[in-house]
Scaffold this motif. Structure first.
Motif, PDB file in Angstrom:
ATOM      1  N   ALA A   1       0.836  -1.197   0.000  1.00  0.00           N
ATOM      2  CA  ALA A   1       0.000   0.000   0.000  1.00  0.00           C
ATOM      3  C   ALA A   1       0.877   1.256   0.000  1.00  0.00           C
ATOM      4  CB  ALA A   1      -0.921  -0.002   1.223  1.00  0.00           C
ATOM      5  N   ARG A   2       1.960   1.239   0.769  1.00  0.00           N
ATOM      6  CA  ARG A   2       2.852   2.391   0.820  1.00  0.00           C
ATOM      7  C   ARG A   2       4.029   2.249  -0.144  1.00  0.00           C
ATOM      8  NH1 ARG A   2       5.842   5.279   4.777  1.00  0.00           N
ATOM      9  NH2 ARG A   2       4.045   6.057   5.833  1.00  0.00           N
ATOM     10  N   TYR A   3       4.602   1.016  -0.198  1.00  0.00           N
ATOM     11  CA  TYR A   3       5.919   0.873  -0.833  1.00  0.00           C
ATOM     12  C   TYR A   3       5.886   0.253  -2.232  1.00  0.00           C
ATOM     13  CZ  TYR A   3       7.893   2.007   3.756  1.00  0.00           C
ATOM     14  OH  TYR A   3       8.228   2.641   4.926  1.00  0.00           O
ATOM     15  N   GLY A   4       4.748  -0.276  -2.658  1.00  0.00           N
ATOM     16  CA  GLY A   4       4.713  -0.926  -3.971  1.00  0.00           C
ATOM     17  C   GLY A   4       5.166  -2.379  -3.906  1.00  0.00           C
ATOM     18  N   THR A   5       5.318  -2.986  -5.081  1.00  0.00           N
ATOM     19  CA  THR A   5       5.554  -4.430  -5.178  1.00  0.00           C
ATOM     20  C   THR A   5       7.010  -4.724  -5.554  1.00  0.00           C
ATOM     21  OG1 THR A   5       5.163  -4.625  -7.550  1.00  0.00           O
ATOM     22  CG2 THR A   5       3.216  -4.510  -6.147  1.00  0.00           C
ATOM     23  N   MET A   6       7.307  -6.015  -5.760  1.00  0.00           N
ATOM     24  CA  MET A   6       8.658  -6.414  -6.176  1.00  0.00           C
ATOM     25  C   MET A   6       9.125  -5.640  -7.402  1.00  0.00           C
ATOM     26  SD  MET A   6      10.188  -8.604  -4.264  1.00  0.00           S
ATOM     27  CE  MET A   6      11.429  -9.553  -5.147  1.00  0.00           C
ATOM     28  N   ARG A   7       8.194  -5.322  -8.280  1.00  0.00           N
ATOM     29  CA  ARG A   7       8.567  -4.631  -9.530  1.00  0.00           C
ATOM     30  C   ARG A   7       9.249  -3.298  -9.261  1.00  0.00           C
ATOM     31  NH1 ARG A   7       6.024  -7.704 -13.351  1.00  0.00           N
ATOM     32  NH2 ARG A   7       4.066  -8.677 -12.756  1.00  0.00           N
ATOM     33  N   GLU A   8       8.970  -2.719  -8.101  1.00  0.00           N
ATOM     34  CA  GLU A   8       9.571  -1.433  -7.763  1.00  0.00           C
ATOM     35  C   GLU A   8      10.842  -1.578  -6.920  1.00  0.00           C
ATOM     36  OE1 GLU A   8       6.083  -1.055  -9.326  1.00  0.00           O
ATOM     37  OE2 GLU A   8       5.640  -1.257  -7.187  1.00  0.00           O
ATOM     38  N   TRP A   9      11.154  -2.781  -6.444  1.00  0.00           N
ATOM     39  CA  TRP A   9      12.230  -2.918  -5.471  1.00  0.00           C
ATOM     40  C   TRP A   9      13.399  -3.783  -5.924  1.00  0.00           C
ATOM     41  CZ3 TRP A   9      12.785   0.305  -1.521  1.00  0.00           C
ATOM     42  CH2 TRP A   9      11.686   1.110  -1.230  1.00  0.00           C
TER      43      TRP A   9
END
Lengths: 400, 400
Positions: B97-105
């Protein structure tokens, strides 16, 4: 009216400021894409925080439209850029420090492939693990894999409170070290931009802002959040810049002051251009490095430009380790500008960085892709290109 | 020790909890990948907020290691999941909800392709526009395009302050409407999770938490930020839940209370499993919809499960419009569970949603990919698959 017959046109990847009016593209199976009408905002889904737009919508116009709903689209590249071009290059801008790049703000694309197939890459939920990430394959592909005709963009809620601050430093090293410390501490600044000493001199000389500036290496900060949150961010930022020898720290207390303090950042490119003569051009380029190498890469680039005898300025989205060089050149000294750019790219790659943080590869940086990523990665890209466009019809000889 | 000869093995996409010990994969050109030694944290770059790891590192272990440096890796799927599997499915978890998913990390991957080529997808800067986004093509490809042997992950700075709150509601509709309002207002909650009434009953019945819970539709919130920021988030959240008829609102005032309040969320799956007999299995599935359709999709799914006569619970990462259904079934009533799952998927797709928000497609949801995205998009995926793995050797007959 210009009709682009079949594929053998250099498909414009809708880059910043390019007007698409009067452009048609006809696909092999007879579909005509009419870009005259590609500037519409199709549908806002206010409750879902997303909006469906056509590629020739400018990001500034989009944000003017969204303001009445208390929303905005975070990626903020150069003035005049349009959504299609921003998708093409996978660009970002000053807000990327907090909000990330285009890759994080596009939910779905409608794309026409080289054989005329129309693909919608994804539905509208914020999250999906359904199949390969076609959306992100198209973002940053510079028009070489397909032609984007529609995009669904994620939106953010406008922060309750915003502010801007400016701090000047005796050396590039101290300014960039302050940035590294802000990143390491996780202070959630919305933007942190470096304008080097030469840049600040140009801004004063161009005289396009409402005040004079200290001619020092300068950091510009944007803050956003709740009123108390912004106060906390300003306080923490002030402590860090002081620790790294900042000579001054000013922050905006009103909307007018916010605009005034950000003016210099907005005028950076135009002020550099204003220093050139009638026969001068401006080479704009960008690289990015891991933040720990920022101080080194900026200092070495500054020294290289100082030695060159031609005017170069540095403006950086330094919170991401990304910065631009603006270099003035003419027919006589073009080779000097080229030398600066090529050494900059090689320097960034050697520091585990990239030849481009947000401008894209195009033609000039194509030879560097293999240096940066290795032959195997570039070959993998070529396999993907040939799978989707075996005749190499779309924006041929770009990227890989 | 099991040797997997050549390619014709179902390449395990390192899914959650799978031990890889004793697994080898030999590529066609004779390279042997030894997964026994794939559990190493290779290098932390503290100043750049990134870490290089091997695929069998568990996210919980990684976060235990990172805590001493004040850092963490945000994606938090089920307990036991490993980085490789998280890349394979493109998963997320409560923090999305705050940090996004694996695709962003994930910054960069080292991948072995079907022909034995080893590709490093990207260097380490936070931002790059250099070529096609190979990293994000591999994330979520479920082991069908290549085998990940190393990953460079982005990290976040641990927030100074965290808290947890719990609110219960008379109806699913009110709970989900409160979530929609929180999203629309842009309150930066770190997580917002729905546990429905049936789920809360199971948690009390299983008795694995240190207290009893109201048997109502319940939202669990996580907050993170500066001390004042967290206070503001709690205040705003309390106002919203009250506006939507919440019967109770409790928030943690200490570390012990934080852990106690979050316990129910952690025990959700285990509590549902505990309600089953020896012959029962649990079907876990997930979908996601645009947040504006959340209330409708959850209410209809709850009603469908109530009518079915078998036990189903709902747990949702509702801040993203994503939720899971856990359904208990046995040999006799498996067809009833299948019916619930298929209707759930069709319902989500009809609401512009996705057949899977974070679990991936695999085999069961493969027929739905075309319903969701159209034949053209699935064909595009197949062209990419065949370009990289023409003999369909890697995790054949999955995804597309």
């Amino acid at each position: 009216m210009k009709i682009c017959h079949k594929y053998r046109v250099p498909i414009v990847p809708f880059s910043g400021g390019t007007s698409l009016e009067g452009h048609f593209i006809q696909t092999r199976n007879g579909i005509t894409i009419d870009f005259r009408n590609m500037g519409e905002i199709i549908q806002l889904h206010q409750d879902d925080l997303d909006v469906v737009v056509q590629p020739a919508v400018g990001w500034e116009l989009l944000n003017e439209y969204l303001e009445q709903y208390g929303l905005f689209f975070p990626p903020d590249p150069g003035p005049g850029a349009e959504i299609g071009g921003m998708i093409g290059t996978g660009c970002s801008g000053t807000n990327a420090a907090r909000y990330g790049t285009m890759r994080e703000w596009v939910l779905s694309l409608t794309v026409v492939l080289a054989d005329g197939t129309i693909v919608k890459t994804r539905q509208r939920p914020r999250k999906s693990s359904a199949g390969y990430n076609l959306t992100n394959l198209i973002i940053g592909s510079e028009g070489t894999l397909g032609i984007v005709t529609e995009a669904t963009l994620k939106l953010a809620v406008l922060p309750q409170e915003t502010s801007v601050a400016v701090a000047s430093f005796p050396s590039v090293k101290q300014a960039t070290q302050a940035v590294q410390e802000i990143v390491r501490k996780g202070i959630p600044v919305a933007a942190v931009e470096l304008l080097d000493k030469e840049m600040m001199k140009c801004i004063n000389a161009a005289g396009q802002t409402s005040r004079d500036w200290r001619e020092e290496h300068t950091l510009f900060f944007k803050f956003g959040g709740t009123p108390n949150g912004v106060k906390e961010q300003i306080k923490e930022t002030r402590n860090v810049v002081k620790q790294f020898g900042s000579k001054s720290f000013e922050f905006a207390k009103s909307q007018t002051e916010r605009e005034e303090l950000w003016e210099a950042r907005k005028e950076a490119l135009w002020s550099t251009l204003a220093m050139g003569g009638d026969n001068d051009s401006c080479w704009t380029t960008d690289v990015a490095v891991p933040v720990s190498r920022l101080s080194e890469v900026v200092s070495e680039t500054r020294a290289d430009m100082d030695r060159s005898g031609i005017l170069g300025t540095i403006v950086g989205h330094v919170g991401d380790g990304n910065f631009h060089a603006f270099i003035l050149y003419n027919d006589t000294n073009k080779h000097i500008a080229e030398g600066i750019v090529h050494r900059l790219v090689e320097r960034a790659i050697a520091m585990e960085g990239t030849c481009t943080g947000e401008h894209g590869v195009g033609m000039v940086k194509r030879p560097y892709l293999e240096t940066e990523l290795g032959k195997e990665a570039v070959d993998m890209m070529r396999r993907l290109k040939l799978a989707l466009d075996p005749l190499r019809l779309l924006n041929a000889d770009k990227v890989c």
